[in-house]
Design a protein around this motif. Sequence first.
Motif, mmCIF file in Angstrom:
data_model
loop_
_atom_site.group_PDB
_atom_site.id
_atom_site.type_symbol
_atom_site.label_atom_id
_atom_site.label_comp_id
_atom_site.label_asym_id
_atom_site.label_seq_id
_atom_site.Cartn_x
_atom_site.Cartn_y
_atom_site.Cartn_z
ATOM 1 N N ILE A 466 18.307 45.537 -46.633
ATOM 2 C CA ILE A 466 18.636 46.406 -45.502
ATOM 3 C C ILE A 466 17.559 46.192 -44.449
ATOM 4 O O ILE A 466 16.364 46.414 -44.714
ATOM 5 C CB ILE A 466 18.697 47.888 -45.903
ATOM 6 C CG1 ILE A 466 19.703 48.103 -47.045
ATOM 7 C CG2 ILE A 466 19.073 48.739 -44.702
ATOM 8 C CD1 ILE A 466 19.742 49.528 -47.558
ATOM 9 N N SER A 467 18.002 45.732 -43.275
ATOM 10 C CA SER A 467 17.035 45.503 -42.194
ATOM 11 C C SER A 467 17.574 46.097 -40.905
ATOM 12 O O SER A 467 18.791 46.144 -40.692
ATOM 13 C CB SER A 467 16.783 43.994 -42.010
ATOM 14 O OG SER A 467 17.970 43.331 -41.617
ATOM 15 N N THR A 468 16.650 46.588 -40.074
ATOM 16 C CA THR A 468 17.010 47.153 -38.769
ATOM 17 C C THR A 468 16.085 46.561 -37.727
ATOM 18 O O THR A 468 14.942 46.210 -38.005
ATOM 19 C CB THR A 468 16.892 48.680 -38.774
ATOM 20 O OG1 THR A 468 15.529 49.029 -39.036
ATOM 21 C CG2 THR A 468 17.782 49.302 -39.833
ATOM 22 N N GLN A 469 16.629 46.466 -36.498
ATOM 23 C CA GLN A 469 15.804 45.978 -35.405
ATOM 24 C C GLN A 469 16.428 46.374 -34.077
ATOM 25 O O GLN A 469 17.628 46.652 -33.998
ATOM 26 C CB GLN A 469 15.639 44.455 -35.480
ATOM 27 C CG GLN A 469 16.962 43.688 -35.365
ATOM 28 C CD GLN A 469 16.763 42.197 -35.357
ATOM 29 O OE1 GLN A 469 15.708 41.711 -34.964
ATOM 30 N NE2 GLN A 469 17.785 41.446 -35.779
ATOM 31 N N LEU A 470 15.595 46.391 -33.064
ATOM 32 C CA LEU A 470 16.038 46.660 -31.706
ATOM 33 C C LEU A 470 16.314 45.314 -31.044
ATOM 34 O O LEU A 470 15.464 44.433 -31.018
ATOM 35 C CB LEU A 470 14.958 47.423 -30.931
ATOM 36 C CG LEU A 470 15.322 47.904 -29.519
ATOM 37 C CD1 LEU A 470 16.452 48.914 -29.568
ATOM 38 C CD2 LEU A 470 14.093 48.494 -28.828
ATOM 39 N N ILE A 471 17.556 45.142 -30.515
ATOM 40 C CA ILE A 471 17.947 43.865 -29.920
ATOM 41 C C ILE A 471 18.180 44.042 -28.429
ATOM 42 O O ILE A 471 17.965 45.137 -27.873
ATOM 43 C CB ILE A 471 19.199 43.300 -30.622
ATOM 44 C CG1 ILE A 471 20.376 44.268 -30.494
ATOM 45 C CG2 ILE A 471 18.923 43.027 -32.091
ATOM 46 C CD1 ILE A 471 21.676 43.735 -31.068
ATOM 47 N N ALA A 472 18.663 42.986 -27.827
ATOM 48 C CA ALA A 472 18.868 43.002 -26.376
ATOM 49 C C ALA A 472 19.938 44.019 -25.983
ATOM 50 O O ALA A 472 20.695 44.530 -26.824
ATOM 51 C CB ALA A 472 19.266 41.601 -25.903
ATOM 52 N N ASP A 473 20.009 44.292 -24.670
ATOM 53 C CA ASP A 473 20.970 45.235 -24.093
ATOM 54 C C ASP A 473 20.788 46.638 -24.634
ATOM 55 O O ASP A 473 21.761 47.402 -24.728
ATOM 56 C CB ASP A 473 22.406 44.752 -24.344
ATOM 57 C CG ASP A 473 22.678 43.399 -23.698
ATOM 58 O OD1 ASP A 473 22.074 43.133 -22.635
ATOM 59 O OD2 ASP A 473 23.477 42.631 -24.262
ATOM 60 N N ASN A 474 19.525 46.965 -25.051
ATOM 61 C CA ASN A 474 19.216 48.318 -25.509
ATOM 62 C C ASN A 474 20.142 48.736 -26.653
ATOM 63 O O ASN A 474 20.745 49.802 -26.648
ATOM 64 C CB ASN A 474 19.316 49.306 -24.349
ATOM 65 C CG ASN A 474 18.521 50.575 -24.624
ATOM 66 O OD1 ASN A 474 17.601 50.587 -25.448
ATOM 67 N ND2 ASN A 474 18.874 51.652 -23.943
ATOM 68 N N GLN A 475 20.260 47.881 -27.644
ATOM 69 C CA GLN A 475 21.087 48.156 -28.820
ATOM 70 C C GLN A 475 20.239 48.010 -30.073
ATOM 71 O O GLN A 475 19.226 47.297 -30.090
ATOM 72 C CB GLN A 475 22.272 47.188 -28.893
ATOM 73 C CG GLN A 475 23.329 47.437 -27.823
ATOM 74 C CD GLN A 475 24.593 46.637 -28.100
ATOM 75 O OE1 GLN A 475 24.572 45.644 -28.835
ATOM 76 N NE2 GLN A 475 25.698 47.066 -27.528
ATOM 77 N N VAL A 476 20.683 48.709 -31.134
ATOM 78 C CA VAL A 476 20.049 48.572 -32.446
ATOM 79 C C VAL A 476 21.016 47.845 -33.369
ATOM 80 O O VAL A 476 22.236 47.987 -33.260
ATOM 81 C CB VAL A 476 19.672 49.944 -33.047
ATOM 82 C CG1 VAL A 476 18.588 50.611 -32.230
ATOM 83 C CG2 VAL A 476 20.897 50.843 -33.161
#
Length: 553
Positions: A466-476
Motif C-alpha cells: 500500500i503506497s500513497t503519494q501526491l502527484i501532479a494536478d494537485n491529486q493524491v
Amino acid sequence: MLTELWLTIGMKISHKLLLSFVSISLLTSVVGVVAIAQSKKIAETLAIKEAEEVAQVLATSIVHHSATHGESIFSNELQTYVLQLHHLQRRDIEVVNRETRIVADVVPDDIGTILEGKQGKEVQKTIQDGQTRTLLENSDDYPQGIELIVVPLKRDQNQIDGAVILEWSSLYEEAIAQVQPTIIIIAITSLSCVILALTLGWQISSSIAKPLQSMTDVAQTVTQKSNFDLKVPIITKDETGLLAIAFNHLIERVKTLLAEKEQRSEELQQALSDLHNTQLQLVQTEKMSSLGQLVAGVAHEINNPVNFIYGNIIHIDKYTQDLLKLLQAYQYQYPNPPQTLQKILDDIELDFLYEDLSKLLQSMRVGTQRIRQIVLSLRNFSRLDEAECKAVDLHEGLDNTLLILQHRLKDTSESFAIEVIKNYGQLPLVECYPAQLNQVFMNVLLNAIDAVEESAQQQTTAKLWISTQLIADNQVQILIADNGTGIPEKMRSRIFEPFFTTKPTGKGTGLGLSISYKIITEKHHGKMWFESRLGEGSEFIIAIPVHQCEISG
C-alpha cells in the motif's frame, strides 16, 4: 375458376402473360381452322346441291322424253343422252332400274350389270325411300375414291322406276377452287394473328416482367441481407415505373423507421443499464449505511462496558498490589505461621500467585486497550457523522480498514499470514466522502487478499503493498498491489462491469469493484484503473483531487 387456376399455378408473371398470349394465338388458330373447315363444308354443300340439281334435271329429262315419245324410260336413246351429257360436263353418269341394273353408263361395258356391295345397297335405299344420297366409291383406278350422288327417277305419280348416279367430285373441286382464295386468306390471317399475338405477348410480358423481376430481386435482397441502401431501377414511366418509385420510397421509409427504432432501443437499453446500475449502487449504499449503523451501534454498546473494565483495571491493579504488600508484611512478621495456615499457603502456591497475578492484570490491560482500538476503528470506518464531503486523513482510513481485516491477514489454520508493506507519502488532508472512500479501500483490499490466498500454495510469502503519494494536478494517488495470480487477459476488459466476478459461485457478487469504480469516477471525480501480470500479481491505482467539495456541491 380461371382466376383461381392462375393463382394456384406457381409461375412467373412473364410466363403467365406469355402463356395467355399463346392461348389467344392458339384460339385464333382454332378459329382459323374452324373457318377453313367450314369453308370446305360450304363448298361441299354447294357441290352436292349443284350435283343434285344436275341429277334431278337429268332424271326429269329422261322421264319427260319417255312421256313425250311414248317410249320406255330405259330406251336406247338414254345411252346416247348419257354419253352426250358426259361429253358436255366431263363427269361419270350411270342410270339404273329398280333392280339396280345399269341401263345407261359412260362405260358401255358396264350396261346390264347389277350394282352390288355398299354402292348397291345405297342405291337400293334411294329407290325404296326416294331420298337423295351421297357415297364414296373406291376402285383400283381411283384409290382416293370418287364422290357420287344418287337421285331417284320419279314419274308424275311419284312412282320410282330407278335412279341416276352422278359423279360430283369435279363439282366439289370447282367449289374448292372458288373458295381456295378465301381459305388462303383465312390461313394467312390466322397465322399472322398467331405471330402478332406471340410477338405482342413477348414484348408486353418483357416490359412488365423485367421491372417486376428487378423489384423482386431488390425486395429479396433487402429482406434477406437487411441492405436498405439498394434501389429499384426506374426503367419505364408507366405504372411499373410508378410502382418502382413507390417501392424505393417504402425502402427509405423502412430504413428510417429501423434507424429510429435502433436508436430508441439503444437509448432504452442505456437508460435501463443506468437505472439498473443506480439501483445497485443505491442498494449497496443502503447496505453500507445499514452496516455502518449496525457497526456504530455495536461499537457504542461495546465501548461503554469496555471503558468501565479498562478504567477499573487500574484500581484493581493498585488494590492487588496493596494486598500483596500486606501479605508480604505478615509473612515477614510471622515467618512461622501455624500448621493449618501453612497448609493453605502451600495449597494456593503463594509464590506463583505473586508472579502470575501481575501478568494477568497486564494481559487484561492490553486486551481492553485492543478492544478499545477495534471499537474506535469501527466507528472511524463507518463514519456516520461524515456523510458529507470533508477533509480527512486517508492514512487513517487505510489503517482502520486494515485493522478491521486483521483476521484475514494473520496466520491461521486455514490461511497463511499476509505481510502488509506500507509506503505512505506526505499527504495533505483530502476532501472526500470518508465512508464511501473507506468502502472502496475495503473492496480493493478484500480482492487483493482473495488473490494472494488463492496463490498461497505457489508463493513462498503472501504480500500486499500500500503506497500513497501526491502527484501532479494537485491529486493524491493510492496504489494497492498484491503478488497473487494476476488477472487473465480475456477478463481484464470486464473487471469493472456489474455482476462480473472471477471468484467461484457463491463467494463473490461482482459488485465490489463496479461500485468502487463509480464512487471514484462519479462521486470523487477521480480515476481508477489497474495493471496486471499473469502469475505475478495486480495493482489497483486510485487518483482523486485533493480539493473537490466545492465541485461535488
